[in-house]
Write an enzyme that holds these catalytic residues in place. Structure first.
Site, PDB file in Angstrom:
ATOM      1  N   LYS A  22       0.846  -1.213   0.000  1.00 38.10           N
ATOM      2  CA  LYS A  22       0.000   0.000   0.000  1.00 38.10           C
ATOM      3  C   LYS A  22       0.872   1.250   0.000  1.00 38.10           C
ATOM      4  CE  LYS A  22      -1.701   1.524   4.115  1.00 38.10           C
ATOM      5  NZ  LYS A  22      -1.371   2.933   4.449  1.00 38.10           N
ATOM      6  N   ASN A  23       1.847   1.288   0.897  1.00 42.65           N
ATOM      7  CA  ASN A  23       2.623   2.526   1.072  1.00 42.65           C
ATOM      8  C   ASN A  23       3.639   2.766  -0.043  1.00 42.65           C
ATOM      9  OD1 ASN A  23       1.120   3.092   3.284  1.00 42.65           O
ATOM     10  ND2 ASN A  23       2.669   2.513   4.799  1.00 42.65           N
ATOM     11  N   CYS A 117      -4.354  12.374  13.417  1.00 42.14           N
ATOM     12  CA  CYS A 117      -5.197  11.195  13.229  1.00 42.14           C
ATOM     13  C   CYS A 117      -5.066  10.327  14.461  1.00 42.14           C
ATOM     14  CB  CYS A 117      -4.840  10.455  11.944  1.00 42.14           C
ATOM     15  SG  CYS A 117      -3.342   9.507  12.049  1.00 42.14           S
ATOM     16  N   ARG A 122       0.409  14.598  13.078  1.00 38.49           N
ATOM     17  CA  ARG A 122       1.159  14.192  11.875  1.00 38.49           C
ATOM     18  C   ARG A 122       1.455  15.429  11.045  1.00 38.49           C
ATOM     19  NH1 ARG A 122      -0.923   8.667   9.807  1.00 38.49           N
ATOM     20  NH2 ARG A 122       0.936   8.880   8.518  1.00 38.49           N
ATOM     21  N   ASP A 308       4.807   0.425  12.004  1.00 37.10           N
ATOM     22  CA  ASP A 308       3.590  -0.197  11.472  1.00 37.10           C
ATOM     23  C   ASP A 308       3.430  -1.659  11.897  1.00 37.10           C
ATOM     24  OD1 ASP A 308       2.945   2.189  10.284  1.00 37.10           O
ATOM     25  OD2 ASP A 308       3.644   1.626   8.285  1.00 37.10           O
ATOM     26  N   ARG A 400      -8.746  -0.418   4.711  1.00 36.42           N
ATOM     27  CA  ARG A 400      -7.877   0.610   4.134  1.00 36.42           C
ATOM     28  C   ARG A 400      -6.535   0.010   3.708  1.00 36.42           C
ATOM     29  NH1 ARG A 400      -6.137   4.224   8.111  1.00 36.42           N
ATOM     30  NH2 ARG A 400      -4.688   4.589   6.419  1.00 36.42           N
TER      31      ARG A 400
HETATM   32  N1  EPU Z   1       7.195  14.358  10.999  1.00 35.16           N
HETATM   33  C1  EPU Z   1       7.507  15.638  11.381  1.00 35.16           C
HETATM   34  N2  EPU Z   1       7.344  16.655  10.469  1.00 35.16           N
HETATM   35  C2  EPU Z   1       6.904  16.411   9.199  1.00 35.16           C
HETATM   36  C3  EPU Z   1       6.605  15.092   8.811  1.00 35.16           C
HETATM   37  C4  EPU Z   1       6.767  14.079   9.741  1.00 35.16           C
HETATM   38  O1  EPU Z   1       7.897  15.883  12.505  1.00 35.16           O
HETATM   39  O2  EPU Z   1       6.775  17.364   8.439  1.00 35.16           O
HETATM   40  C5  EPU Z   1       7.326  13.277  11.982  1.00 35.16           C
HETATM   41  C6  EPU Z   1       6.045  12.513  12.224  1.00 35.16           C
HETATM   42  O3  EPU Z   1       5.205  13.169  13.154  1.00 35.16           O
HETATM   43  C7  EPU Z   1       6.550  11.186  12.731  1.00 35.16           C
HETATM   44  C8  EPU Z   1       7.815  11.002  11.925  1.00 35.16           C
HETATM   45  O4  EPU Z   1       8.192  12.301  11.465  1.00 35.16           O
HETATM   46  O5  EPU Z   1       6.882  11.289  14.080  1.00 35.16           O
HETATM   47  C9  EPU Z   1       7.679  10.079  10.748  1.00 35.16           C
HETATM   48  O6  EPU Z   1       6.533  10.449   9.971  1.00 35.16           O
HETATM   49  P1  EPU Z   1       6.510  10.245   8.413  1.00 35.16           P
HETATM   50  O7  EPU Z   1       6.340  11.572   7.748  1.00 35.16           O
HETATM   51  O8  EPU Z   1       7.654   9.404   7.985  1.00 35.16           O
HETATM   52  O9  EPU Z   1       5.141   9.433   8.219  1.00 35.16           O
HETATM   53  P2  EPU Z   1       4.234   9.458   6.954  1.00 35.16           P
HETATM   54  O10 EPU Z   1       5.074   9.640   5.750  1.00 35.16           O
HETATM   55  O11 EPU Z   1       3.093  10.372   7.178  1.00 35.16           O
HETATM   56  C10 EPU Z   1       4.400   6.886   6.418  1.00 35.16           C
HETATM   57  C11 EPU Z   1       3.433   5.756   6.269  1.00 35.16           C
HETATM   58  C12 EPU Z   1       2.896   5.380   7.642  1.00 35.16           C
HETATM   59  C13 EPU Z   1       4.073   4.979   8.531  1.00 35.16           C
HETATM   60  C14 EPU Z   1       5.076   6.128   8.607  1.00 35.16           C
HETATM   61  C15 EPU Z   1       6.332   5.780   9.385  1.00 35.16           C
HETATM   62  C16 EPU Z   1       2.514   6.081   4.062  1.00 35.16           C
HETATM   63  C17 EPU Z   1       1.358   6.447   3.215  1.00 35.16           C
HETATM   64  N3  EPU Z   1       2.352   6.158   5.388  1.00 35.16           N
HETATM   65  O12 EPU Z   1       3.661   7.979   6.973  1.00 35.16           O
HETATM   66  O13 EPU Z   1       2.062   4.255   7.446  1.00 35.16           O
HETATM   67  O14 EPU Z   1       3.618   4.662   9.823  1.00 35.16           O
HETATM   68  O15 EPU Z   1       5.482   6.507   7.264  1.00 35.16           O
HETATM   69  O16 EPU Z   1       6.949   4.677   8.843  1.00 35.16           O
HETATM   70  O17 EPU Z   1       3.544   5.700   3.566  1.00 35.16           O
HETATM   71  C18 EPU Z   1       0.281   2.782   7.945  1.00 35.16           C
HETATM   72  O18 EPU Z   1       0.480   2.237   6.843  1.00 35.16           O
HETATM   73  O19 EPU Z   1      -0.461   2.282   8.836  1.00 35.16           O
HETATM   74  C19 EPU Z   1       0.939   4.044   8.231  1.00 35.16           C
HETATM   75  C20 EPU Z   1       0.518   4.862   9.184  1.00 35.16           C
END
Ligand code: EPU
Length: 424
Positions: A22-23, A117, A122, A308, A400
């Site tokens: 998915k990701n 969320c 996030r 995850d 999802r």
């Molecule tokens: N963060 C910041 N600032 C930002 C962006 C992120 O501080 O501008 C922090 C977040 O709050 C978190 C950390 O950095 O503490 C990592 O967040 P990241 O941005 O890497 O998460 P994401 O890209 O929103 C993806 C996956 C998530 C998975 C996370 C971590 C997708 C679509 N989603 O989210 O997947 O948990 O990386 O590996 O790729 C899931 O599939 O259940 C899921 C939540």
């Protein structure tokens, strides 16, 4: 609305076909915005989140069509609309992945700011900061992030945040940089296999990306990208979830198509717990036949232990012979499953971003409520081994991210059924 009804106690034996990730699929779909001509994607899971991304792309003038062979054909038809509105973004956070492609290709992006969320705050400030470094003007209007750029120019972008790098933030900056003028260097880039898959797809489309899979990526901008054919990598989180399903039921299964090199930290944890995990000819073999040992683990960015799989691993450790400690270093509030697992007899004590798991002899079936995708998966795993009946409500969360989970589990011996809530 549906729920899942599980009668616990069956050993799982057989094979799990692992779906596409998915990701990985979601940002790759968004990347199609950058391309001229048709893109053909294979191994894209048929999930609610993928349908949401297709609905968003359709709104943005991109056609998406799944053919009988399962392939998804994607083509940009019209570039006028650059607005990803609240009603679509609020249904799926990964919609934010259209931000980079829109501003790079159409010179304008208006994307509703995703809120927090169930798993915590996030923020997306690293995404906008990275795109601003490339030359986009960024503003917040009525809850929408509005980015404009006459021209993007390559530069050095640092994407480290308080919790390490950002996965979808790296995807956004990398996608935008493919069409920027000159060289972009991303420092503290996410190294997740899903980012590597996106980079490999973009390179097939004519991009010039190097260093993907390391914290320092280099992207040399090109004038245009063309469509390409690509097969999405197997979902490492689905594979990990089924590995735990096997371990808690003392079963023996093969995770078909799963890559053990994408799960190194997780496999190391399973082996320390006493679960047998090996590379098999067509995937990964998993079996378990003895008492489980407690372990301490900390979630971290890749190649560390994946957040995850934290909730699912908590179920496994709940059945271990002793106390384990789980610390969440990515999403410190990602513990909504703790209360529900406690209702099933788990002994869990939360102290800040840490949960102390005291192993118990058995879990007991109960009606429980899913709160987010991976927490729902954890409740299903607990139901598979609990004594008696477990009913997992609000399973739309699971739809999802897991393709036909109840069918895959039933095929290897689990007693699990999807039932309409009204019929309960
Ligand atoms: N963060 C910041 N600032 C930002 C962006 C992120 O501080 O501008 C922090 C977040 O709050 C978190 C950390 O950095 O503490 C990592 O967040 P990241 O941005 O890497 O998460 P994401 O890209 O929103 C993806 C996956 C998530 C998975 C996370 C971590 C997708 C679509 N989603 O989210 O997947 O948990 O990386 O590996 O790729 C899931 O599939 O259940 C899921 C939540």
């Amino acid at each position: 609305m549906d729920c899942l009804v599980i009668q616990g106690g069956n050993r799982l034996r057989g094979s799990f076909p692992i779906s596409g990730s998915k990701n990985a699929a979601l940002p790759i779909l968004a990347a199609a915005i950058l391309c001229e001509g048709e893109t053909t994607l294979r191994n894209v899971p048929d999930l609610h989140d993928v349908q949401q991304m297709c609905a968003l792309l359709n709104r943005l003038g991109v056609s998406t069509q799944r053919t009988e062979d399962g392939a998804l054909h994607v083509r940009v038809e019209d570039e006028m609309n650059c607005h990803a509105p609240y009603e679509l973004v609020s249904k799926m956070r990964a919609s934010v992945c259209v931000l980079g492609p829109l501003v790079a290709k159409r010179r304008r992006a208006q994307v509703s700011m995703p809120g927090g969320c169930a798993i915590g705050d996030r923020p997306v400030s690293l995404h906008t900061r990275g795109l601003a470094a490339l030359g986009a003007d960024s503003d917040l209007v009525n809850g929408d992030m509005v980015l404009k750029a006459k021209k993007l120019r390559g530069t050095e972008v640092f994407l480290g945040g308080p919790f390490g790098s950002t996965v979808t933030g790296t995807a956004n900056v990398m996608m935008a940089a493919t069409l920027a003028e000159g060289r972009t260097v991303i420092e503290s880039a996410a190294c997740e296999p899903e980012i590597v898959d996106l980079a490999e797809f973009l390179n097939k489309c004519g991009a010039r990306i190097e260093g993907h899979g390391t914290p320092r990526m280099t992207i040399d901008g090109v004038a245009s990208l063309h469509g390409a054919s690509h097969s999405v990598i197997a979902d490492r989180i689905e594979a990990g979830t089924f590995a735990i399903a096997t371990a808690v039921t003392n079963g023996e299964t093969t995770l078909l198509g799963a890559r053990i090199d994408h799960l190194t930290a997780f496999v190391d944890c399973l082996r320390r717990v006493g679960v047998n995990v090996d590379k098999a000819e067509k995937g990964i073999s998993v079996s378990s036949a003895r008492r489980l040992e407690p372990v301490d683990l900390t979630t971290q960015p890749y190649p560390g232990f994946p957040t995850d799989l934290q909730a699912q691993t908590m179920v496994l450790l709940s059945l271990a012979d002793g106390n384990s400690i789980i610390t969440e270093k990515i999403f410190p509030d990602r513990f909504l499953h703790v209360g529900e697992l406690t209702r099933m007899g788990a002994h869990l004590r939360k102290e800040g971003p840490t949960v102390i798991v005291q192993g118990v002899k058995r879990l007991v079936g109960a009606p429980v409520m899913a709160s987010d995708l991976r927490a729902s998966a954890a409740l299903i795993l607990a139901g598979l081994i609990a004594k008696g009946r477990t009913t997992v409500h609000r399973v739309y969360h699971i739809d999802r991210g897991y393709e036909s989970i109840e069918k895959k589990l039933a095929a290897v011996g689990a007693d699990i059924q999807r039932v309409a809530e009204a019929a309960m």
